[in-house]
Scaffold this active site. Sequence first.
Site, mmCIF file in Angstrom:
data_model
loop_
_atom_site.group_PDB
_atom_site.id
_atom_site.type_symbol
_atom_site.label_atom_id
_atom_site.label_comp_id
_atom_site.label_asym_id
_atom_site.label_seq_id
_atom_site.Cartn_x
_atom_site.Cartn_y
_atom_site.Cartn_z
ATOM 1 N N HIS A 154 0.819 -1.205 0.000
ATOM 2 C CA HIS A 154 0.000 0.000 0.000
ATOM 3 C C HIS A 154 0.858 1.263 0.000
ATOM 4 O O HIS A 154 1.961 1.301 0.562
ATOM 5 C CB HIS A 154 -0.905 0.030 1.227
ATOM 6 C CG HIS A 154 -2.140 -0.806 1.096
ATOM 7 N ND1 HIS A 154 -3.053 -0.633 0.076
ATOM 8 C CD2 HIS A 154 -2.634 -1.821 1.869
ATOM 9 C CE1 HIS A 154 -4.045 -1.494 0.224
ATOM 10 N NE2 HIS A 154 -3.812 -2.233 1.302
ATOM 11 N N CYS A 173 0.205 2.614 -4.625
ATOM 12 C CA CYS A 173 -0.572 3.783 -5.008
ATOM 13 C C CYS A 173 0.191 5.061 -4.673
ATOM 14 O O CYS A 173 0.972 5.108 -3.719
ATOM 15 C CB CYS A 173 -1.921 3.779 -4.299
ATOM 16 S SG CYS A 173 -3.005 2.456 -4.846
#
Length: 321
Positions: free
Chosen positions: A92, A144
């Site tokens: 992440h 991301c």
Amino acid sequence: MEAKNRRVAVLVGCNYPNTSHELHGCINDVLAMRDMLVKRFRFNPKNIELLTDEPGSSSAMLPTGANIKQKLASMIDQAEAGDVLYFHYSGHGTRIPSKKHGHPYHHEEAIVPCDFNLITDLDFRQLVNKLPKGASLTILSDSCHSGGLIDKEKEQIGPSSLVHENDSSLKLTNTPKTIPFESILQHFSSQTNINTTDIGTHLLELFGSEASSRFQLASRDLDLLNQPLRPDEGILLSGCQADETSADMNPNASGGKAYGAFSNAVQMVLKENPGQLSNREVVVKARNMLQTQGIMQHPCLYCSDENANATFLWQHQNSDL
């Protein structure tokens, strides 16, 4: 004295098992890249550190913020001229409000280790600044908001250099590899019981000196770090632009392995092109492959002009060495 030309890597895969943020392909990504580094790029397996949150992993090998930074710092501290250093992160990412005066985007990028002890673009800038002359550090971040993850590194391929293509609809099941800032803030608030929206306060309370430098430095010191830089040997291949998400693909329903879309695209590009590829070529070809697959993310490249055309993971010869 002739350089040893060591090739050293730190590979980090975070799946966040048994949490609401669970991913599925990140550990697969770094295991596949480890094989690629050994077979194609002549990395000695003994010089590859692997940190994953696979159930049963020892505490020393878990991808916590402190462990990741310790492994990266050790790799750079031991580096010499001619060494090729590589960091692959799959997990992440997030964006946090910027405290820098005059910051053009109002946000800064960070990766999210398994313990949520954020590692920010400033931390990566500080690591690049410590590189000895003649050594290079290539970072591939399949996360991301990974565009710009080395603070102030020059954009070679990114939102201002290439227009968006017309993406087709995505057919495979995927999960964005992002944890929104608000979710991270809520996570920390439940642990610290401190009523503040300043994430740095929470991180310092929980992690102390192991928190990112971005939360420990005074505003005046952050401003000093915002000065223009000379070209350096930091190379960032990001899975997407700073305002985009990267996909975690989970085709388990059809019996396939889960994987990160960008990591997989880079590995496919390398397999289809057995000759040397420049950093620019790897990113452009990965962009094209993701577009063909209908995946709506745009890998980027940040580095000096010279390194944009240098061979991916191949130390260029330098007469100054």
